[in-house]
Design a protein around this motif. Structure first.
Motif, PDB file in Angstrom:
ATOM      1  N   THR A  67       0.805  -1.218   0.000  1.00  0.00           N
ATOM      2  CA  THR A  67       0.000   0.000   0.000  1.00  0.00           C
ATOM      3  C   THR A  67       0.837   1.267   0.000  1.00  0.00           C
ATOM      4  O   THR A  67       0.330   2.340  -0.252  1.00  0.00           O
ATOM      5  N   ASN A  89      -1.730   0.252   6.186  1.00  0.00           N
ATOM      6  CA  ASN A  89      -2.462   1.322   5.506  1.00  0.00           C
ATOM      7  C   ASN A  89      -2.815   2.499   6.417  1.00  0.00           C
ATOM      8  O   ASN A  89      -3.977   2.814   6.628  1.00  0.00           O
ATOM      9  N   SER A  91      -3.011   6.004   6.402  1.00  0.00           N
ATOM     10  CA  SER A  91      -3.015   7.163   5.515  1.00  0.00           C
ATOM     11  C   SER A  91      -3.538   8.414   6.212  1.00  0.00           C
ATOM     12  O   SER A  91      -3.420   9.507   5.680  1.00  0.00           O
TER      13      SER A  91
END
Length: 174
Positions: A67, A89, A91
């Motif tokens: 990712t 992940n 983010s």
């Protein structure tokens, strides 16, 4: 006299909490936590070529990060104890659960589930689906590669458990 014991214990815990690093968001490469009510602060590795006290951050440069937003943080002490957090992940800031069993030695190294680990010589305590925790990411800066947050978890090694509370980390470039 018995009434004073809880007060003394509470005072000791407060004193231990003061030993932890501040919960910053600057990429200061710090990590600390309470392990079974005792302060644990990264202060460097041991051996011929010791690692930095805290290493990690976003793994975008690693081939096994599909990712480009996975986070790995490793922290070390000179007494050969340490921590590792892995989050998939990341983010944006938010809560990330540590609630899956991850087998680091059975083929999951490529894309493990989120986990928290604490190790002492001869024992690796891991979060599982039964022994869980969470990480609250307070800064997730994928541009400047800074990730900061707080964490707590319970982990197991065989029949032994460890309780980690008041954890905090602030890491920059891997």
């Amino acid at each position: 006299m018995l009434l004073l014991l809880p007060l003394l214990f509470a005072a000791c815990k407060k004193d231990e909490l003061k030993l932890l690093p501040d919960a910053t968001q600057t990429g200061a490469d710090t990590m600390g936590a309470m392990v079974n009510n005792k302060a644990w602060v990264a202060n460097g590795g041991a051996g011929f070529n010791p690692p930095d006290p805290v290493e990690g951050g976003y793994l975008a440069s690693r081939s096994y990060d599909e990712t480009r937003n996975n986070v790995l943080i490793s922290a070390y002490r000179k007494d050969k104890t340490g921590f590792q957090l892995y989050l998939r992940n990341v983010s944006q800031p938010g809560e990330y659960s540590l609630n899956s069993t991850t087998n680091l030695f059975g083929g999951e190294l490529k894309q493990p589930q989120n986990y928290g680990a604490y190790y002492i010589p001869g024992k690796l305590y891991m979060t599982t689906s039964r022994y869980t925790g969470k990480v609250i990411v307070t800064r997730a800066d994928t541009v400047n590669r800074i990730v900061s947050g707080i964490f707590a978890f319970k982990a197991v090694h065989g029949k032994d458990t460890v309780t980690v509370t008041n954890g905090r980390f602030d890491v920059g470039t891997f």
